[in-house]
Enzyme design. Structure first.
Site, PDB file in Angstrom:
ATOM      1  N   LYS A 286      33.277  28.422  10.780  1.00  0.00           N
ATOM      2  CA  LYS A 286      35.157  28.845  11.724  1.00  0.00           C
ATOM      3  C   LYS A 286      34.737  28.125  12.757  1.00  0.00           C
ATOM      4  CE  LYS A 286      36.018  32.075  14.457  1.00  0.00           C
ATOM      5  NZ  LYS A 286      37.447  31.369  13.735  1.00  0.00           N
TER       6      LYS A 286
ATOM      7  N   LYS B  85      26.355  25.116  17.582  1.00  0.00           N
ATOM      8  CA  LYS B  85      27.327  25.872  18.952  1.00  0.00           C
ATOM      9  C   LYS B  85      26.810  27.313  18.276  1.00  0.00           C
ATOM     10  CE  LYS B  85      31.265  24.278  20.744  1.00  0.00           C
ATOM     11  NZ  LYS B  85      32.111  24.240  21.245  1.00  0.00           N
TER      12      LYS B  85
ATOM     13  N   LYS C  96      36.646  22.898  11.686  1.00  0.00           N
ATOM     14  CA  LYS C  96      37.243  22.337  12.685  1.00  0.00           C
ATOM     15  C   LYS C  96      38.281  22.101  11.741  1.00  0.00           C
ATOM     16  CE  LYS C  96      38.149  21.888  17.344  1.00  0.00           C
ATOM     17  NZ  LYS C  96      37.691  23.180  18.166  1.00  0.00           N
TER      18      LYS C  96
ATOM     19  N   GLY D  24      42.029  28.118  17.796  1.00  0.00           N
ATOM     20  CA  GLY D  24      43.305  27.472  18.471  1.00  0.00           C
ATOM     21  C   GLY D  24      41.932  26.053  19.427  1.00  0.00           C
ATOM     22  N   ASP D  25      42.201  24.991  19.516  1.00  0.00           N
ATOM     23  CA  ASP D  25      41.598  24.816  20.511  1.00  0.00           C
ATOM     24  C   ASP D  25      42.854  23.244  21.462  1.00  0.00           C
ATOM     25  OD1 ASP D  25      39.450  22.817  20.685  1.00  0.00           O
ATOM     26  OD2 ASP D  25      40.432  20.843  19.991  1.00  0.00           O
TER      27      ASP D  25
ATOM     28  N   THR E 260      36.075  31.078  26.718  1.00  0.00           N
ATOM     29  CA  THR E 260      35.638  29.929  26.892  1.00  0.00           C
ATOM     30  C   THR E 260      35.603  29.905  28.395  1.00  0.00           C
ATOM     31  OG1 THR E 260      36.707  29.017  24.908  1.00  0.00           O
ATOM     32  CG2 THR E 260      36.035  27.702  26.827  1.00  0.00           C
TER      33      THR E 260
ATOM     34  N   ASN F  33      43.784  25.971  28.488  1.00  0.00           N
ATOM     35  CA  ASN F  33      43.700  27.419  28.550  1.00  0.00           C
ATOM     36  C   ASN F  33      41.414  27.721  29.344  1.00  0.00           C
ATOM     37  OD1 ASN F  33      41.509  28.982  27.083  1.00  0.00           O
ATOM     38  ND2 ASN F  33      42.760  30.273  26.968  1.00  0.00           N
TER      39      ASN F  33
HETATM   40  P1  NDP Z   1      44.878  22.991  26.681  1.00  0.00           P
HETATM   41  O1  NDP Z   1      45.209  22.307  25.267  1.00  0.00           O
HETATM   42  O2  NDP Z   1      44.949  23.833  26.570  1.00  0.00           O
HETATM   43  O3  NDP Z   1      44.463  22.267  27.612  1.00  0.00           O
HETATM   44  C1  NDP Z   1      43.366  20.231  27.616  1.00  0.00           C
HETATM   45  C2  NDP Z   1      43.869  19.687  28.734  1.00  0.00           C
HETATM   46  O4  NDP Z   1      43.353  19.036  28.373  1.00  0.00           O
HETATM   47  C3  NDP Z   1      45.366  20.120  28.923  1.00  0.00           C
HETATM   48  O5  NDP Z   1      45.336  19.828  30.537  1.00  0.00           O
HETATM   49  C4  NDP Z   1      45.246  18.092  28.499  1.00  0.00           C
HETATM   50  O6  NDP Z   1      46.564  17.449  29.392  1.00  0.00           O
HETATM   51  C5  NDP Z   1      44.311  17.769  29.124  1.00  0.00           C
HETATM   52  N1  NDP Z   1      43.894  16.324  28.190  1.00  0.00           N
HETATM   53  C6  NDP Z   1      43.821  16.640  26.316  1.00  0.00           C
HETATM   54  N2  NDP Z   1      43.701  14.974  26.256  1.00  0.00           N
HETATM   55  C7  NDP Z   1      43.999  14.537  27.456  1.00  0.00           C
HETATM   56  C8  NDP Z   1      43.196  13.176  27.811  1.00  0.00           C
HETATM   57  N3  NDP Z   1      43.502  12.443  27.188  1.00  0.00           N
HETATM   58  N4  NDP Z   1      42.852  13.058  29.058  1.00  0.00           N
HETATM   59  C9  NDP Z   1      43.381  13.668  29.868  1.00  0.00           C
HETATM   60  N5  NDP Z   1      43.095  15.309  29.985  1.00  0.00           N
HETATM   61  C10 NDP Z   1      43.969  15.475  28.962  1.00  0.00           C
HETATM   62  O7  NDP Z   1      43.535  23.163  25.132  1.00  0.00           O
HETATM   63  P2  NDP Z   1      41.784  24.111  25.714  1.00  0.00           P
HETATM   64  O8  NDP Z   1      41.672  24.866  26.939  1.00  0.00           O
HETATM   65  O9  NDP Z   1      42.080  24.703  24.816  1.00  0.00           O
HETATM   66  O10 NDP Z   1      40.642  22.808  25.556  1.00  0.00           O
HETATM   67  C11 NDP Z   1      40.093  21.999  26.122  1.00  0.00           C
HETATM   68  C12 NDP Z   1      38.899  21.551  26.142  1.00  0.00           C
HETATM   69  O11 NDP Z   1      38.016  22.270  25.873  1.00  0.00           O
HETATM   70  C13 NDP Z   1      38.963  20.890  24.640  1.00  0.00           C
HETATM   71  O12 NDP Z   1      37.919  19.882  24.571  1.00  0.00           O
HETATM   72  C14 NDP Z   1      38.391  21.489  23.350  1.00  0.00           C
HETATM   73  O13 NDP Z   1      37.766  21.503  22.432  1.00  0.00           O
HETATM   74  C15 NDP Z   1      37.632  22.199  24.206  1.00  0.00           C
HETATM   75  N6  NDP Z   1      37.659  24.023  23.892  1.00  0.00           N
HETATM   76  C16 NDP Z   1      38.103  24.681  23.858  1.00  0.00           C
HETATM   77  C17 NDP Z   1      38.042  26.006  23.761  1.00  0.00           C
HETATM   78  C18 NDP Z   1      39.370  27.299  23.115  1.00  0.00           C
HETATM   79  O14 NDP Z   1      38.372  28.174  23.554  1.00  0.00           O
HETATM   80  N7  NDP Z   1      40.011  26.813  23.648  1.00  0.00           N
HETATM   81  C19 NDP Z   1      36.591  26.676  22.890  1.00  0.00           C
HETATM   82  C20 NDP Z   1      35.022  25.534  23.269  1.00  0.00           C
HETATM   83  C21 NDP Z   1      35.499  24.039  23.038  1.00  0.00           C
HETATM   84  P3  NDP Z   1      48.099  17.492  28.413  1.00  0.00           P
HETATM   85  O15 NDP Z   1      49.104  19.118  28.905  1.00  0.00           O
HETATM   86  O16 NDP Z   1      48.539  16.461  29.518  1.00  0.00           O
HETATM   87  O17 NDP Z   1      47.250  17.220  27.468  1.00  0.00           O
END
Ligand code: NDP
Length: 447
Positions: free
Chosen positions: A92, A116, A128, A167-168, A211, A243
């Site tokens: 998962k 996790k 993943k 998703g991620d 999250t 997200n």
């Molecule tokens: P989204 O795609 O919804 O958002 C990602 C955000 O992070 C955007 O604002 C993006 O900006 C920014 N970002 C991405 N790469 C960079 C970078 N190199 N430098 C600065 N900002 C950056 O993803 P999520 O919110 O789902 O995921 C965010 C983090 O949380 C990830 O590490 C993910 O693995 C982790 N996560 C997510 C979960 C989930 O349920 N969604 C669960 C557990 C962990 P831009 O639009 O400019 O790319």
């Protein structure tokens, strides 16, 4: 770096085998440093090569994804799925669509996911996947064609009792919908093969929020225990505006804090009056725009180029929710100098190992990603249960279960941290708490 010869040897072998995989080696080093105390107390584990077996993924698949853009041009991307460990349940873990995706990123995320998922106490193994496809600037129909082509390869490796992606980064409700539609078409089967689905076809209420909400539940519990305080009246800085960041902002605000900054990969916005979340949701969720738009729409809000600058804003609580290695030792020193009391990770491995250690040494409440952001996958686990039972719970029911799970994750990590003699070392605590269950299941199942 390591205290035992065994961990040193395991790490040396890992480096030799995975030379150019910096993120994977970083995650493995952090985990090994935590687990060596545990393994030292249980010498038979070395004889059974448990660390070597744990660090080697059960399966790693790489595949070609060919699709056509709106102009009719052929485009080729690379797809991945790592099925890391299935000792305690079906694989998962999410799918990431981002140009930076490669084998190292997928393996680091998969390894973290194993621990996790174990921490959630739900029966889920770790996996993943993703692609180097860049969703930015693509039309809806391009996203759909890419997702269909991606699933045409992935479907043969997954299933509701085998491997359940979610998703991620770059994969939200829209992408999960297209991926689900293609899986259903190919298999002629309506099943809970993906989580994060739309509410009309098997999705769970509160999965979108999970999250970010879970992160705040964890941080609040940790603040209560370690600093005898909570979110009320605190100033919060959150990186990212996807997200996780959006729903962390929502919950932190509900808990009485003021969130003053958000970012994306281009820059950050600072709003000393507190971020207006309805404006952010309109820009990011509806228009799929950039965070700089916020400063054009909200009076007195500032936009600054460069996302790193966000850590120089003085705050009580910092929640990195963007991506890996976005917060280094220099940023950690700045945050501590400016009086931060808690740093909890919404993103996966957002702090470098040096930054994480600096927080722990300085008795900052440090919530490591695998514990603090486990609310997303925990709620995905609840979505799987609802799908299997053909029923759906209310938002309040799911939210209450999520809160319980996050508080338990904190308590279990904290109990193990106390055993190490440092109540603030939730990093070691979470690694050991997550590992113990997986390790016992692996031993019970033989080689
Ligand atoms: P989204 O795609 O919804 O958002 C990602 C955000 O992070 C955007 O604002 C993006 O900006 C920014 N970002 C991405 N790469 C960079 C970078 N190199 N430098 C600065 N900002 C950056 O993803 P999520 O919110 O789902 O995921 C965010 C983090 O949380 C990830 O590490 C993910 O693995 C982790 N996560 C997510 C979960 C989930 O349920 N969604 C669960 C557990 C962990 P831009 O639009 O400019 O790319």
């Amino acid at each position: 770096m390591f205290k035992t010869k065994y961990a040193e040897k395991v790490y040396a072998e890992l480096v030799a085998k995975n030379k150019n995989e910096a993120e994977f080696l970083q995650a493995a080093q952090e985990i090994l440093e935590s687990l060596e105390i545990y393994v030292e107390k249980n010498p038979e584990l070395e004889k059974k090569k448990i660390l070597e077996r744990f660090l080697e993924p059960e399966r790693f698949v790489q595949f070609k994804v060919v699709w056509t853009d709106d102009k009719g041009n052929y485009q080729i991307n690379r797809g991945y799925r790592v099925q890391y460990n299935s000792a305690i349940g079906p694989y998962k873990g999410g799918l990431r669509f981002h140009p930076s995706v490669n084998a190292s990123i997928i393996k680091f995320l998969g390894l973290e996911q194993v621990l996790k998922n174990s921490l959630t106490s739900l029966p889920m193994g770790g996996g993943k996947g993703g692609s180097d496809f860049d969703p930015k600037g693509k039309s809806d129909t391009e996203i759909m064609r890419f997702c269909q082509s991606f699933m045409t390869e992935l479907y043969r490796h997954i299933g509701p009792d085998t491997d359940v992606p979610a998703g991620d980064i770059g994969v939200g409700g829209r992408e999960i919908g297209y991926l689900f539609g293609q899986y259903k078409r190919i298999r002629n089967e309506f099943s809970g093969v993906l989580t994060g689905k739309g509410l009309t076809f098997g999705g769970s209420l509160a999965r979108t929020e999970a999250t970010g909400y879970g992160l705040c539940y964890f941080a609040n519990e940790a603040l209560n225990t370690l600093k005898k305080t909570d979110f009320k009246g605190k100033t919060v800085v959150i990186s990212g505006s996807g997200n996780v960041a959006i729903y962390a902002t929502e919950k932190a605000t509900q808990l009485g804090a003021k969130v003053v900054a958000l970012s994306d990969s281009n820059g950050y916005v600072y709003d000393k009056n507190g971020i207006q979340l309805d404006v952010v949701k309109q820009i990011k969720e509806v228009e799929r725009g950039r965070i700089c738009e916020y400063a054009k729409r909200v009076k007195n809000a500032e936009y600054h180029e460069g996302s790193k600058g966000i850590w120089s804003i003085p705050c009580d609580i910092a929640l990195p929710c963007a991506t890996q290695n976005e917060l280094d030792l220099e940023d950690a020193k700045t945050l501590v100098k400016n009086g931060v009391i808690a740093v909890c990770e919404g993103a996966n491995m957002p702090s470098t190992l040096e930054a994480a250690k600096y927080f722990i040494q300085n008795k900052i409440v440090f919530g490591p990603a695998k514990a603090a952001n486990a609310g997303g996958v925990a709620t995905s686990g609840l979505e799987m249960t609802q799908n299997s039972n053909r029923l759906s719970w209310t938002f309040e029911e799911v939210d209450a279960k999520l809160k319980d799970i996050m508080i338990n994750i904190f308590k279990n990590s904290y109990a193990k941290a106390l055993e190490t003699g440092n109540a603030f070392d939730l990093l070691t605590g979470a690694n050991i708490a997550g590992f113990e269950k997986v390790c016992n299941a692996m031993l019970a199942q033989g080689i």
